[in-house]
Structure formats: C-alpha cells, structure tokens
Design a protein around this motif. Structure first.
Motif, PDB file in Angstrom:
ATOM      1  N   SER A 113       0.789  -1.224   0.000  1.00 28.25           N
ATOM      2  CA  SER A 113       0.000   0.000   0.000  1.00 28.25           C
ATOM      3  C   SER A 113       0.827   1.284   0.000  1.00 28.25           C
ATOM      4  O   SER A 113       1.608   1.504  -0.904  1.00 28.25           O
ATOM      5  N   HIS A 114       0.706   2.083   1.052  1.00 27.07           N
ATOM      6  CA  HIS A 114       1.380   3.389   1.077  1.00 27.07           C
ATOM      7  C   HIS A 114       2.844   3.270   1.496  1.00 27.07           C
ATOM      8  O   HIS A 114       3.571   4.256   1.480  1.00 27.07           O
ATOM      9  N   ASP A 277      -2.563   6.464  -3.336  1.00 25.18           N
ATOM     10  CA  ASP A 277      -1.411   5.762  -2.755  1.00 25.18           C
ATOM     11  C   ASP A 277      -0.941   4.604  -3.634  1.00 25.18           C
ATOM     12  O   ASP A 277      -1.425   4.408  -4.760  1.00 25.18           O
ATOM     13  N   ASP A 279      -1.406   1.391  -3.808  1.00 25.05           N
ATOM     14  CA  ASP A 279      -2.349   0.407  -4.344  1.00 25.05           C
ATOM     15  C   ASP A 279      -3.691   1.019  -4.742  1.00 25.05           C
ATOM     16  O   ASP A 279      -4.639   0.287  -5.041  1.00 25.05           O
ATOM     17  N   ASP A 281      -6.052   2.729  -3.092  1.00 27.16           N
ATOM     18  CA  ASP A 281      -7.266   2.771  -2.270  1.00 27.16           C
ATOM     19  C   ASP A 281      -7.383   4.039  -1.431  1.00 27.16           C
ATOM     20  O   ASP A 281      -8.425   4.306  -0.862  1.00 27.16           O
ATOM     21  N   ARG A 282      -6.310   4.829  -1.371  1.00 21.84           N
ATOM     22  CA  ARG A 282      -6.387   6.078  -0.599  1.00 21.84           C
ATOM     23  C   ARG A 282      -6.535   7.280  -1.518  1.00 21.84           C
ATOM     24  O   ARG A 282      -6.179   7.213  -2.694  1.00 21.84           O
TER      25      ARG A 282
HETATM   26 CO    CO Z   1      -3.510   1.561   0.264  1.00 22.15          CO
END
Ligand code: CO
Ligand code: VG1
Length: 543
Positions: A113-114, A277, A279, A281-282
């Motif tokens: 992710s981030h 981010d 992946d 999702d943010r």
């Molecule tokens: Co993420």
C-alpha cells in the motif's frame, strides 16, 4: 511437468497486521517465506482446490516474481482458475470489484500500500474474501496458526506464465485468464457517477491535477479522467507505475505529496488536486489554496452523496474508524443516519456493508469508500468530489466553508512518530493504559476528561469482538485524543496520536489546524509523555 512437495519449517512473525502481511521485500524474498504464507492462506480458506481466485498487485518490486509463485502454488493446490490483471497489476479497489463481479472465491492482492517499494523497502500480501473485502480476523488467525505448524508446501513445476497477453491459457489443469486491469473498474465508475456533468465541467475550463505518485492509479486515472472525461492531457502526473514509486513514499499526504501541495497552494493553481497511494485505495483532496483533511472529506461526501446518481436514493447509514474525526457523526445526526464506529482497518466495515447497514464509510488515513466494492477506493472518492463540484458549481473552498457553516468544524490532525523503539512505545502505551481510570474527571491543562478507555468493538452483524483497538481520552466540550500503535509499519513501532477539537464559532473556521489544536497537542504530550518515551520533540508526519 509436475507438482513438487517442498519441505519447510515455520517462520516467525508471519502475522497479518491492519491490512495483510507486510515485511521488508528482502524478508519476503527469503527462501520459503512467500511460499509458507501462501500455503497458510490455502489452509485458512479450506484449500484452494476447485476455486477461482483473482490475483494482482500494485506493481512494486517483486510483484511480478511473487505472482508467478502464487500461480504455481494455486495450480499445485488444484485451483480451477486464476483471473490475473495484465502484467500482474490490479489496484486494490479494482481487485475487490473483480472478485465480486466474477463471483470468485476471493483473491490475493500483492501490495504494501502506502509503504515505499524496492529491494530495500516493503512488500505485502493480502487475501480478500468472496465479498471482495479483506479477510476478517477469524480467517487471518487461521493463517497465523497455519504458518506456525507448516512442514511442507506444494508447488507446480512450470515455466513462468505469460501475464503480458490478454486471454486464457493454462498451467496444468488450472486456467489463467489475463484481463485488462482497468476496463471493469472504469465501467463500474461510469455506472455510479454523472460522467456527462463531469465532462461538461472540464469543457468549461475546470483544471485538475491528479498525482498518481508513480503508483498503480496512473493507468486508471489516465483512462478515466483524461481519456473518458476529457480532462486535458497531462492532468494526471507521475502516471507510470514504477517498482520503487520513483524512490518516494506513495502516501498521499501533505508531506509525501509535497509537489502537489506546492502547486495547489501556489499562484495559478488548478481548481482541484488529488493524489492516491501505492495500491490506489487512498485519496488526498486539495482545492486551490485549500487542503481537505480526510475526516472532513468523508463528512462532506456523506452530506452531499445524493448528488451522484448511485446515491440519489440516500444513504442507508455511515461508518468511520474510531480514530477518525467525528465530523461524520455531525452529518449523520442532522440527516438522521445511523453512524457506526469501528476499529482501524477496512476489514471491519465489511459486515456493515454486506448487511446493508451502511452505504458510505471512511478512515482518517485518507480512505473513503462505499458499498460499490469492499475496499476503500481512491479514484472513486475523486470522482464523487468531481460529481459534486460539477453539479453544485462550487469551489472546494466554498464546499468546505458551507459545510462548516452548517455542521460546525472538527479540527483534526494525526501526528505520527515513525520507527520509534518498539519497547519504549509499548511501555508508553502500557503506562497510559493503567492510568486511564484515574484520568476520568481530572483536569488536564484546563480541560476536564469526560471519559478514557481502551476501544473494543462488538460487531453488530456476527457478534465477533475486537479488543485493544486504541486508547482514547475524551474531554468535556468535544475534544479528543487517541493513541494507537500502527499495524502496517515494518520498522520498530509507529506511534499514531490523533487529536481533535470541535468548534461551532464561525470566527474560528478558517484557523490553521495545528494552531486550533495547540492546546490539545500539549495535552496529548502531558497525558502520555510522548517526548519522554519516544525521545522525539516533534512528529515525523502531521496529516
Ligand atoms: Co492503500
Ligand atoms: C493504516 C491506517 C489505517 C488503514 C491501514 C491500511 O493502518 O491507519 O486507517 O486502514 O493503514 O491502509 P495502521 O495500523 O498503520 O494505522 V493501506 O492504504 O496502507 O492498505
């Protein structure tokens, strides 16, 4: 070619955190490390035989190698089919959508992710359930147990599958279907929002800057915002995913998305800025000269969602993670909506969404989403904002001013102390935990503590209980401080301190957030001894 059985032994520390298993990439690349964990996933879901899974990741270093291992282990386990995003790429929300749309038995998302990527940075693996959402604790607990007793795993002996060409091929008896990672997701977005209105907005000269931060949303944002909605070419920047995210942290906040902040705060800024981010999702939302905190963004979206076609009938209810500011609660109270408070991590929203109790939910960490998938969704939030701006004709600043005028303002900031000595961080939390009872009723620098406890959550749908979810101290008048240790970091401990103060006085609404929170920030240190325990005088990141 055949199935090989490989002898192995348990490896310490294979315990998923807030969102999957995250470790240094070199740890994941050690012999048997990834394989042991994948075998544990198969174990936790009752075997992979006969199942159809989705597979994709955010393109970070080792993504392509890991995908081949996972495919060979799925084939060895007798999986019927794996649907893979071309190039082993899929954003987290797009993976969630594919899992649901194709009615599969779940999926594996390769991402940290981030967290930064590269051989010396982070990698991660996460399993999502047939509903498209992250595995609940009951399932991840089974994974952990399996990692502790593993003695062998099975892997198919084969050449690499070709993941660059769309279409279906085979690996032994298992089918591999390579799909366009963007197409189904883009089609879903078109169903949810008024694309004509957003197109007209761009035609009128509205300017956008979307910073994909060298991560997975680049291809999605380019296809949707530029190619479909007509944002001028070049509106999406840093749009080509790179294995190390251009050497940066793909974390959309004012520190790591500083370029975007500088543009948006400078002369001639575009009308709307956003970032996503690693992946996808943010989301971070920023207007011209106006940064929108994630908690505020969630509240604004909840208050205005009906403007978008998908939510025109109204929201069933809303939810936020516990540390997220209570700006959302004010919207829910005024609009007569149920409002749930869950522990940190998207997996806790799944049951509420599945059960039809909520339509919209979010977290202070730049995560917002709805019942369209079972993950938070960065581009979705950007499109909902654009849909709202297109229909209201307001600027981001006007949206915020009007929102605060109607609901009041919850000043809010998260202070992160990263890579703190884990023992010291735990000692600080332990000491605070034992003192919570004494704090109630006491005066801390002129404010009375109304309640202080450790958050636990009873899921209203399946009755499961999650304990130890953060220490919270609430003050008379609505202020609040929350302390938590991160469950996604890979070095030492990351202490997160969430600080909130409410105001109904319009004269304060345009105040700088850190200034408005000055007293609460001092109280946060006084109560927990942050400086003393961490040895730090200031946080590494303020969002
Ligand atoms: Co993420
Ligand atoms: C962080 C955030 C949390 C989020 C999680 C996964 O967890 O605080 O809100 O759900 O990351 O997001 P923690 O335990 O480090 O505070 V992501 O976009 O990194 O999958």
């Amino acid at each position: 070619m055949s199935v090989i059985t490989v002898k192995t032994a348990p490896i310490e520390g294979q315990k998923p955190g807030t969102s999957g298993l995250r470790k240094k990439t070199r740890v994941f690349m050690q012999p048997h490390y990834l394989e042991n964990f994948v075998a544990a996933i198969w174990d936790a879901i009752g075997g992979v035989a006969g199942k159809t899974l989705v597979l994709g990741g955010d393109g970070r270093y080792f993504n392509d190698r890991a995908a081949q291992v996972i495919l060979r282990m799925a084939a060895a386990g007798g999986a019927a089919k794996v649907i893979v995003g071309q190039g082993a790429l899929l954003s987290t929300p797009a993976a969630s959508n594919l899992i649901r749309q194709r009615a599969t038995d779940g999926g594996i998302i390769m991402s940290a992710s981030h967290n930064p990527g590269g051989p010396d940075e982070d990698f991660g693996v996460k399993f999502n359930m047939p509903n498209g959402g992250p595995a609940p604790e009951e399932v991840t607990n089974r994974m952990v147990a399996a990692t502790q007793s593993i003695s062998e795993y099975r892997i198919y002996e084969a050449q690499d599958a070709d993941l660059s060409t769309l279409g279906t091929s085979g690996m032994g008896d298992m089918k591999i279907e390579v799909v366009d990672p963007v197409a189904d997701y883009a089609a879903l977005m078109e169903k949810l929002f008024d694309f004509d209105a957003i197109r007209t907005l761009f035609q009128s000269g509205f300017r956008l800057r979307f910073d994909a931060m060298h991560a997975i949303t680049g291809p999605y944002a380019t296809a949707i915002l530029e190619d479909t909605l007509g944002a001028p070419k070049g509106s999406v920047v840093n749009a080509t995913p790179s294995p190390d995210f251009g050497g940066g942290h793909p974390d959309p906040n004012p520190i790591w998305a500083k370029d975007l902040m500088d543009v948006m705060m400078g002369d001639g800024a575009p009308d709307f800025g956003a970032a996503s981010d690693g992946d996808g999702d943010r989301n971070m939302i920023v207007g011209r000269g106006c940064y929108v905190g994630a908690s505020d963004s969630l509240a604004v979206l909840a208050a205005n969602a009906r403007i978008a076609p998908a939510y025109a009938a109204g929201l069933k209810g809303v939810a936020r993670s516990m540390p997220t500011s209570r700006a959302l609660d004010r919207v829910a109270a005024r609009r007569g909506l149920d409002c749930y408070e869950t522990p940190t991590g998207w997996k806790f929203f799944g049951n509420l969404l599945d059960d039809g109790r909520i339509t919209l939910c979010g977290e202070e960490s730049a995560g917002t989403g709805s019942d369209h998938v079972r993950e938070k969704d960065g581009l979705w939030a950007v499109l909902l904002w654009l849909n709202i701006l297109a229909k209201t004709g307001k600027s981001v600043q006007e949206m915020m001013n009007d929102h605060w005028a109607e609901f009041g303002r919850n000043f809010y900031s998260r202070h992160d102390y990263e890579a703190v000595d884990a023992e010291k961080a735990n000692t600080m939390m332990d000491r605070l935990r034992t003192r919570l009872g004494d704090l109630v009723g006491s005066d801390v620098m002129g404010a009375t503590v109304e309640s202080a406890d450790e958050f636990a959550y009873d899921d209203p749908v399946d009755g499961s209980r999650a304990t130890g979810q953060g220490l919270r101290v609430a003050f008379a008048g609505g202020g609040r401080i929350v302390y938590r240790l991160s469950g996604t970091g890979t070095v030492g401990a990351t202490l997160r301190v969430y600080i909130e103060e409410v105001s109904d006085d319009p004269a304060t609404f345009t105040m700088d957030t850190q200034d408005a929170l000055k007293d609460m920030i001092a109280r946060a240190d006084q109560i927990a001894g942050i400086r003393e325990f961490t040895g730090r005088t200031a946080p590494d990141v303020r969002t």
